[in-house]
Design a protein around this motif. Structure first.
Motif, PDB file in Angstrom:
ATOM      1  N   ARG A   1      -9.155  -0.834   8.076  1.00 27.42           N
ATOM      2  CA  ARG A   1      -7.757  -0.207   8.296  1.00 27.42           C
ATOM      3  C   ARG A   1      -7.989   1.391   8.697  1.00 27.42           C
ATOM      4  O   ARG A   1      -7.615   2.093   9.628  1.00 27.42           O
ATOM      5  CB  ARG A   1      -6.625  -0.411   7.365  1.00 27.42           C
ATOM      6  N   GLN A   2      -8.936   1.864   7.652  1.00 36.30           N
ATOM      7  CA  GLN A   2      -9.087   3.293   7.581  1.00 36.30           C
ATOM      8  C   GLN A   2     -10.204   3.636   9.014  1.00 36.30           C
ATOM      9  O   GLN A   2      -9.830   4.615   9.638  1.00 36.30           O
ATOM     10  CB  GLN A   2      -9.756   3.701   6.453  1.00 36.30           C
ATOM     11  N   TYR A   3     -10.881   2.854   9.325  1.00 37.68           N
ATOM     12  CA  TYR A   3     -11.798   2.855  10.349  1.00 37.68           C
ATOM     13  C   TYR A   3     -10.884   2.800  11.653  1.00 37.68           C
ATOM     14  O   TYR A   3     -11.129   3.600  12.520  1.00 37.68           O
ATOM     15  CB  TYR A   3     -13.226   1.749  10.443  1.00 37.68           C
TER      16      TYR A   3
ATOM     17  N   ARG B   1      -9.149   5.929  12.426  1.00 42.40           N
ATOM     18  CA  ARG B   1      -9.944   7.130  12.837  1.00 42.40           C
ATOM     19  C   ARG B   1     -10.334   6.985  14.143  1.00 42.40           C
ATOM     20  O   ARG B   1     -10.264   7.933  15.166  1.00 42.40           O
ATOM     21  CB  ARG B   1     -11.190   7.108  12.264  1.00 42.40           C
TER      22      ARG B   1
ATOM     23  N   CYS C   1      -0.897  11.038  10.339  1.00 38.59           N
ATOM     24  CA  CYS C   1      -2.139  10.533  10.289  1.00 38.59           C
ATOM     25  C   CYS C   1      -3.228  11.487  11.076  1.00 38.59           C
ATOM     26  O   CYS C   1      -4.498  11.614  10.507  1.00 38.59           O
ATOM     27  CB  CYS C   1      -2.174   9.130  10.998  1.00 38.59           C
TER      28      CYS C   1
ATOM     29  N   ARG D   1     -16.277  -2.565   4.122  1.00 34.53           N
ATOM     30  CA  ARG D   1     -16.400  -1.466   2.870  1.00 34.53           C
ATOM     31  C   ARG D   1     -18.015  -0.984   3.010  1.00 34.53           C
ATOM     32  O   ARG D   1     -18.187   0.169   2.997  1.00 34.53           O
ATOM     33  CB  ARG D   1     -15.554  -1.533   1.927  1.00 34.53           C
TER      34      ARG D   1
ATOM     35  N   SER E   1     -15.792   2.629   4.422  1.00 35.49           N
ATOM     36  CA  SER E   1     -14.196   2.622   4.509  1.00 35.49           C
ATOM     37  C   SER E   1     -13.753   1.271   4.702  1.00 35.49           C
ATOM     38  O   SER E   1     -14.707   0.434   5.069  1.00 35.49           O
ATOM     39  CB  SER E   1     -13.712   3.732   5.559  1.00 35.49           C
TER      40      SER E   1
END
Length: 251
Positions: free
Chosen positions: A187-189, A192, A227, A179, A184
């Motif tokens: 999981r968020q990366y 994307r 998503c 992070r 981020s």
């Protein structure tokens, strides 16, 4: 000849001439924006990222005119933080501002711009492409295997524990460090990366949205659509309609 202080000398230098120096750095993207986020200066590499031939084609426009919705919003939010706090963003690793799904990374920095009275009137920034993150000795190098795995196999269901082991870190160390470096969670990366991989396939293939959802690791069509909308600001079908070559309609 009377001596002159560096501060006085630099105040006499025209900023536009200094900005032109960045045209001599082909691997460096440079920009200046005003308080409204409008481009006031962009070098050649920056024009390449924006998809324009000349600087004049970018002047007065914003990130939303050139980049995917999710990235444009992120850039604008970062600009606002820099201008509001007066604190720079220094050497942050992030996805390159180019076609969706690109595996390239850039190291970006932003600083506030002040007028003669000290008021913040805009932001300036630059980024350089990280050609081989694996070979770097700095903090982001430890994430090379994880990042490469995400881009090569976005459908893979990697757990945080597995990613931490790939980096030789405990899970808590991995979560905090990832992070800090990328701005981020892992999981968020990955989300994307999956969405941007979907962008390529929506524009270039005839696969259905439902099939893409399964292939890219989403739970189902509905999960994929939610998503995708959160990242791109539109549904997969709307994206395909806008970006794909004209022909039979696909869903």
């Amino acid at each position: 000849m009377a001596s002159i202080s560096p501060q006085v000398f630099l105040r006499r230098v025209r900023g536009a001439e200094l900005a032109r120096l960045f045209d001599l750095l082909p691997d460096m993207s440079f920009f200046i924006k005003d308080r409204q986020g409008r481009f006031m200066a962009v070098n050649r590499r920056g024009c390449d990222y924006c998809g324009v031939k000349h600087e004049k084609d970018a002047i007065g426009k914003t990130d939303l005119d050139f980049f995917p919705h999710s990235r444009a919003i992120e850039y604008q939010e970062d600009d606002e933080i820099v201008m509001r706090t007066g604190k720079p963003i220094v050497n942050r690793l992030e996805s390159a501002p180019e076609a969706e799904g690109s595996p390239r990374l850039v190291m970006s920095s932003k600083i506030p711009l002040r007028d003669a009275e000290g008021h913040i009137i805009g932001v300036a920034g630059f980024s350089r492409q990280v050609e081989q993150v694996r070979s770097r000795s700095s903090g982001e190098a430890r994430f090379a295997k994880v990042i490469e795995q995400m881009h090569k196999h976005p459908e893979a269901a990697l757990s945080s524990a597995e990613m931490a082991r790939m980096c030789g870190l405990s899970q808590s160390q991995f979560d905090r460090s990832f992070r800090r470096v990328f701005g981020s969670s892992a999981r968020q990366y990955l989300l994307r990366v999956r969405v941007e991989a979907a962008c390529r396939r929506l524009a270039e293939t005839e696969e259905t949205v439902a099939a893409l959802a399964v292939e890219l690791g989403f739970f189902d069509h509905a999960h994929f659509t939610r998503c995708f909308r959160s990242v791109m600001g539109m549904t997969p079908a709307q994206y395909r309609e806008e970006r794909a070559p004209k022909g039979p309609k696909r869903r």
